[in-house]
Write a protein that holds these residues in place. Structure first.
Motif, PDB file in Angstrom:
ATOM      1  N   SER A  17      42.015  35.691  38.778  1.00 30.45           N
ATOM      2  CA  SER A  17      41.107  35.188  39.990  1.00 30.45           C
ATOM      3  C   SER A  17      41.604  36.255  41.298  1.00 30.45           C
ATOM      4  O   SER A  17      42.656  36.760  41.259  1.00 30.45           O
ATOM      5  CB  SER A  17      41.441  33.784  40.500  1.00 30.45           C
ATOM      6  N   GLN A  81      35.178  33.786  46.227  1.00 30.99           N
ATOM      7  CA  GLN A  81      36.430  33.368  45.234  1.00 30.99           C
ATOM      8  C   GLN A  81      35.791  33.791  43.717  1.00 30.99           C
ATOM      9  O   GLN A  81      34.484  33.233  43.502  1.00 30.99           O
ATOM     10  CB  GLN A  81      36.636  31.972  45.352  1.00 30.99           C
ATOM     11  N   ASN A  83      36.711  33.694  39.983  1.00 36.65           N
ATOM     12  CA  ASN A  83      37.664  33.171  38.991  1.00 36.65           C
ATOM     13  C   ASN A  83      36.927  33.644  37.399  1.00 36.65           C
ATOM     14  O   ASN A  83      35.808  33.969  37.537  1.00 36.65           O
ATOM     15  CB  ASN A  83      37.353  31.704  39.063  1.00 36.65           C
TER      16      ASN A  83
END
Length: 122
Positions: A17, A81, A83
């Motif tokens: 991540s 973000q 991931n």
């Protein structure tokens, strides 16, 4: 003068991540839509995700379920973000913002960040 300052890129292993940040600075009223795009050598820049001032989001199919875009309007900042990163996510990521300079005009101007490298590799 408006600046979009990006941070958070780097090298990560597949499945890992990263979180990108982009802050808009300068004498602005507010950013309207903000987003992230990416580009690899020899290819066109492509949309990754966008978020409106009301926090409505849009994602490329290739990142749905793995990436999340968000924003902090008080800080004029947008985040990405990322991931479950894959090798094919390797690219230079660019922040994009449509900026309003006054409360009495809805006219907006488009700006780009300088880009931050994201490399997914073992």
């Amino acid at each position: 003068q408006v600046q979009l300052v990006e941070s958070g890129g780097g090298l990560v292993q597949p499945g890992g991540s990263l979180r990108l940040s982009c802050a808009a600075s300068g004498s602005i009223f507010r950013p309207n839509a903000m987003g992230w795009y990416r580009q690899v050598p020899g290819k066109q820049r492509e949309l990754v995700a966008t978020v409106t001032s009301g926090s409505s989001t849009n994602y490329a199919d290739s990142v749905k379920g793995r990436f999340t875009i968000s924003r902090d309007n008080a800080k004029n900042t947008v985040y990405l973000q990322m991931n479950s990163l894959k090798a094919e996510d390797t690219a230079v990521y660019y922040c994009n913002a449509h900026i309003r300079f006054s409360s009495w005009s809805t006219r907006e101007y488009e700006y780009w960040g300088q880009g931050t490298q994201v490399t997914v590799s073992s």
